[in-house]
Design a protein around this motif. Structure first.
Motif, PDB file in Angstrom:
ATOM      1  N   ARG A  13      -5.676  -5.619  -2.880  1.00  0.00           N
ATOM      2  CA  ARG A  13      -4.500  -5.007  -2.284  1.00  0.00           C
ATOM      3  C   ARG A  13      -4.779  -3.580  -1.824  1.00  0.00           C
ATOM      4  O   ARG A  13      -4.655  -3.269  -0.669  1.00  0.00           O
ATOM      5  N   ARG A  41      -1.852  -8.600 -12.098  1.00  0.00           N
ATOM      6  CA  ARG A  41      -2.398  -7.552 -11.240  1.00  0.00           C
ATOM      7  C   ARG A  41      -3.447  -6.828 -12.075  1.00  0.00           C
ATOM      8  O   ARG A  41      -3.163  -6.337 -13.158  1.00  0.00           O
ATOM      9  N   ASP A  97      -4.372  -8.632  -6.825  1.00  0.00           N
ATOM     10  CA  ASP A  97      -3.383  -9.582  -7.312  1.00  0.00           C
ATOM     11  C   ASP A  97      -4.136 -10.867  -7.590  1.00  0.00           C
ATOM     12  O   ASP A  97      -4.844 -11.386  -6.718  1.00  0.00           O
TER      13      ASP A  97
END
Length: 136
Positions: free
Chosen positions: A51, A18, A42
């Motif tokens: 995200r 991430r 991600d």
């Protein structure tokens, strides 16, 4: 999982990571320690999936660390950062990729693909530091 960086050859990205790209609008922010907004991706299988955009209103090295850990960030990407903040983040397992310019999306895709080459450029924004702790 550890990652390896080889200057000039890009960044090796393990299977799942991430990353947070410090941003101003849709461009990479010039300085990590002064960034409020981060685009979180991600990264897996050579692809980056955006995200969230998250905000950190506490601009000091200790708070930046807590903020990134709270969002489970493995790597942070920015135009530049002071050596102190880089050391704190790296000591806590967060990879710092600096010396990066361009669009947030392109940079995240390059990171996920393992082709993003950062540069270890000394930060000059700290020359007028007053010791307040905000320049990270």
């Amino acid at each position: 999982m550890d990652s390896e960086s080889v200057e000039g050859t890009g960044t090796h990205v393990p299977e799942r990571r991430r990353c947070a790209v410090a941003c101003e609008g849709e461009m990479v922010a010039p300085h990590l320690g002064r960034s409020i907004t981060f685009a979180v991706y991600d990264c897996a299988d050579g692809k980056a999936v955006r995200r969230d955009d998250v905000e950190n209103m506490m601009l000091s090295p200790g708070f930046v660390l807590v903020f990134l850990l709270r969002h489970r960030i493995d790597a942070v990407i920015a135009g530049n950062s002071g050596a102190g903040l880089c050391a704190v983040l790296e000591a806590n397992g967060i990879e710092v990729v600096r010396g990066v310019e361009g669009s947030v999306e392109e940079v995240a895709r390059a990171y996920a693909a393992g082709t993003l080459a950062g540069a270890d450029i000394p930060c000059t924004l700290h020359d007028a530091c007053t010791g307040c702790g905000n320049c990270g």
